[in-house]
Write a protein that holds these residues in place. Sequence first.
Motif, PDB file in Angstrom:
ATOM      1  N   GLY A  13       0.812  -1.332   0.048  1.00 60.36           N
ATOM      2  CA  GLY A  13       0.039  -0.107  -0.073  1.00 60.36           C
ATOM      3  C   GLY A  13       0.790   1.245  -0.101  1.00 60.36           C
ATOM      4  N   ALA A  14       1.956   0.999  -0.100  1.00 61.31           N
ATOM      5  CA  ALA A  14       2.987   2.329  -0.119  1.00 61.31           C
ATOM      6  C   ALA A  14       3.767   2.673  -1.211  1.00 61.31           C
ATOM      7  N   ARG A  15       3.117   2.363  -2.429  1.00 55.96           N
ATOM      8  CA  ARG A  15       3.586   3.129  -3.791  1.00 55.96           C
ATOM      9  C   ARG A  15       3.323   4.471  -3.826  1.00 55.96           C
ATOM     10  N   ARG A  16       4.158   5.264  -3.587  1.00 57.49           N
ATOM     11  CA  ARG A  16       3.661   6.589  -3.819  1.00 57.49           C
ATOM     12  C   ARG A  16       4.170   7.292  -4.930  1.00 57.49           C
ATOM     13  N   GLU A  17       3.035   8.179  -5.453  1.00 55.42           N
ATOM     14  CA  GLU A  17       3.128   8.709  -6.676  1.00 55.42           C
ATOM     15  C   GLU A  17       2.912  10.208  -6.526  1.00 55.42           C
ATOM     16  N   ALA A  18       3.627  11.068  -7.216  1.00 61.19           N
ATOM     17  CA  ALA A  18       3.638  12.542  -7.257  1.00 61.19           C
ATOM     18  C   ALA A  18       2.433  13.000  -7.912  1.00 61.19           C
ATOM     19  N   GLY A  19       1.626  13.933  -7.390  1.00 61.49           N
ATOM     20  CA  GLY A  19       0.448  14.543  -7.842  1.00 61.49           C
ATOM     21  C   GLY A  19       0.780  14.888  -9.531  1.00 61.49           C
ATOM     22  N   ALA A  20      -0.508  14.913 -10.096  1.00 59.62           N
ATOM     23  CA  ALA A  20      -0.264  15.406 -11.598  1.00 59.62           C
ATOM     24  C   ALA A  20      -0.092  16.859 -11.470  1.00 59.62           C
ATOM     25  N   LYS A  21      -0.520  17.550 -10.523  1.00 64.51           N
ATOM     26  CA  LYS A  21      -0.420  19.119 -10.751  1.00 64.51           C
ATOM     27  C   LYS A  21       0.352  19.340  -9.400  1.00 64.51           C
ATOM     28  N   LEU A  22       1.473  20.403  -9.571  1.00 65.67           N
ATOM     29  CA  LEU A  22       2.161  20.869  -8.571  1.00 65.67           C
ATOM     30  C   LEU A  22       1.813  21.777  -8.029  1.00 65.67           C
ATOM     31  N   SER A  23       1.975  21.813  -6.418  1.00 63.45           N
ATOM     32  CA  SER A  23       1.407  23.091  -5.753  1.00 63.45           C
ATOM     33  C   SER A  23       2.725  23.523  -4.632  1.00 63.45           C
ATOM     34  N   ALA A  24       2.883  24.889  -4.343  1.00 58.73           N
ATOM     35  CA  ALA A  24       3.753  25.009  -3.445  1.00 58.73           C
ATOM     36  C   ALA A  24       3.149  25.383  -2.020  1.00 58.73           C
ATOM     37  N   ALA A  25       1.991  25.086  -1.968  1.00 53.75           N
ATOM     38  CA  ALA A  25       1.258  25.092  -0.765  1.00 53.75           C
ATOM     39  C   ALA A  25       1.478  24.031   0.166  1.00 53.75           C
ATOM     40  N   ILE A  93      12.220  23.526   1.752  1.00 50.43           N
ATOM     41  CA  ILE A  93      11.531  22.129   2.039  1.00 50.43           C
ATOM     42  C   ILE A  93      11.493  21.339   0.773  1.00 50.43           C
ATOM     43  N   ALA A  94      12.098  20.441   0.352  1.00 47.20           N
ATOM     44  CA  ALA A  94      12.362  19.736  -0.706  1.00 47.20           C
ATOM     45  C   ALA A  94      11.585  18.347  -0.903  1.00 47.20           C
ATOM     46  N   LEU A  95      10.625  18.392  -1.573  1.00 49.16           N
ATOM     47  CA  LEU A  95       9.818  17.223  -1.943  1.00 49.16           C
ATOM     48  C   LEU A  95      10.488  16.450  -3.183  1.00 49.16           C
ATOM     49  N   THR A  96      11.420  15.775  -2.784  1.00 51.66           N
ATOM     50  CA  THR A  96      12.257  15.014  -3.852  1.00 51.66           C
ATOM     51  C   THR A  96      11.544  13.881  -4.538  1.00 51.66           C
ATOM     52  N   ASN A  97      10.284  13.177  -3.939  1.00 50.47           N
ATOM     53  CA  ASN A  97       9.603  12.408  -4.591  1.00 50.47           C
ATOM     54  C   ASN A  97       8.893  12.951  -6.365  1.00 50.47           C
ATOM     55  N   ILE A  98       8.818  14.103  -6.030  1.00 53.59           N
ATOM     56  CA  ILE A  98       8.096  14.996  -7.135  1.00 53.59           C
ATOM     57  C   ILE A  98       8.854  14.942  -8.566  1.00 53.59           C
ATOM     58  N   VAL A  99      10.303  14.667  -8.346  1.00 58.11           N
ATOM     59  CA  VAL A  99      11.126  14.792  -9.540  1.00 58.11           C
ATOM     60  C   VAL A  99      11.324  13.385  -9.985  1.00 58.11           C
ATOM     61  N   ARG A 100      11.172  12.376  -9.337  1.00 60.25           N
ATOM     62  CA  ARG A 100      11.659  10.940  -9.781  1.00 60.25           C
ATOM     63  C   ARG A 100      11.204  10.714 -11.007  1.00 60.25           C
ATOM     64  N   PRO A 101      11.938  10.062 -11.705  1.00 65.76           N
ATOM     65  CA  PRO A 101      11.496   9.676 -13.326  1.00 65.76           C
ATOM     66  C   PRO A 101      10.619   8.514 -13.259  1.00 65.76           C
ATOM     67  N   GLY A 102       9.564   8.536 -14.385  1.00 69.52           N
ATOM     68  CA  GLY A 102       8.811   7.408 -14.842  1.00 69.52           C
ATOM     69  C   GLY A 102       8.094   6.859 -13.690  1.00 69.52           C
ATOM     70  N   GLY A 103       8.065   7.373 -12.420  1.00 63.86           N
ATOM     71  CA  GLY A 103       7.150   6.842 -11.371  1.00 63.86           C
ATOM     72  C   GLY A 103       7.329   5.319 -10.965  1.00 63.86           C
ATOM     73  N   THR A 104       8.530   4.806 -11.517  1.00 63.50           N
ATOM     74  CA  THR A 104       8.686   3.138 -11.149  1.00 63.50           C
ATOM     75  C   THR A 104       9.243   3.137  -9.767  1.00 63.50           C
ATOM     76  N   LEU A 105       8.817   1.949  -8.905  1.00 67.64           N
ATOM     77  CA  LEU A 105       9.184   1.818  -7.733  1.00 67.64           C
ATOM     78  C   LEU A 105      10.738   1.694  -7.389  1.00 67.64           C
ATOM     79  N   PRO A 106      11.555   1.216  -8.328  1.00 69.00           N
ATOM     80  CA  PRO A 106      12.928   1.085  -8.105  1.00 69.00           C
ATOM     81  C   PRO A 106      13.591   2.610  -7.853  1.00 69.00           C
ATOM     82  N   SER A 107      12.948   3.646  -8.315  1.00 70.05           N
ATOM     83  CA  SER A 107      13.470   4.969  -8.263  1.00 70.05           C
ATOM     84  C   SER A 107      12.683   5.826  -7.158  1.00 70.05           C
ATOM     85  N   CYS A 108      11.921   4.919  -6.301  1.00 63.57           N
ATOM     86  CA  CYS A 108      11.040   5.673  -5.252  1.00 63.57           C
ATOM     87  C   CYS A 108      11.791   6.476  -4.240  1.00 63.57           C
ATOM     88  N   LYS A 109      11.555   7.681  -3.876  1.00 57.37           N
ATOM     89  CA  LYS A 109      12.135   8.419  -2.993  1.00 57.37           C
ATOM     90  C   LYS A 109      11.192   8.608  -1.877  1.00 57.37           C
TER      91      LYS A 109
END
Length: 283
Positions: A13-25, A93-109
């Motif tokens: 249940g922990a496959r984390r995906e960045a949102g389609a729209k980015l927000s600085a909020a 406050i750096a959300l590094t998961n937003i920039v991971r390529p492809g959304g594949t689990l091996p590159s998950c931050k």
Amino acid sequence: HTSTPLQQSLLQGARREAGAKLSAALHPGVVQKAERFVAAAQLKLASTLPKDVLGRLRIVVQIHTEVDTLLYNQPKVQEQADGSIVVVAHALIALTNIVRPGGTLPSCKSAAPEYWLKLKRPQAIADELGLTGMFADGVTAAALNKNALDAALATVPVPAANRYKSHGWQLSFGEDDKAPDSNAEKFVRESSMVFNSQGSADASDQGLGTVMVCSPVLTSDSVSEIKQKASGMDEKQAAMWLASANDPYMHRFLGNWYTKVMSVAQAMEWVLLDCLRKDVTWP
């Protein structure tokens, strides 16, 4: 590493995906936690100053959500009329998961943020106040990371902390990775924390392995350090160095301490979840 049914459900249940729209909020609580972390880090960095000076320090933290605003703002020191000393520190406050390529689990931050810090070194504070003597930096990035892990272990439920200690990948903290040059913009945009696994998560050893965490660090010389180095140079080279120390524009870039470190939330995420993965997925 053999996962229990509970661990399997956690991981699935922990496959984390960045949102389609980015927000600085950001949630106010996230900002408040970051401010407290950065203020404590600045005080630790300055802890080698005389006690009477430390008692006068007032730390003001400016939190950023964009890399460019972090780059354009510099830490500074201002002595106030009441005798207090205001030190302005900056952090992203750096959300590094937003920039991971492809959304594949091996590159998950991590979904939790890390902190990119711009602090003022104690020698620079001493220079601004006209103090004599040399004052070493009072903390390392490795120590800040270790403090974050200790705080995480004290915060999570006891069973989760025990599970991390007995079955999870253990975090250890290596020496700070010193920047190869003084290019601050390159450092901020391109450097990164490194997570290197050592050993393997195998059922025969209950999954115990170690992940070595190393943070990048860049420091800029203070005015007094530049003058000290210039004293051993030839006249032409010394003149160039001293010009930077006396230049009003360059002055704000002197005596700064840059690094990227774990937040307590990020350490909690490791303890609660990522330490249980068979393969280490954080780069």
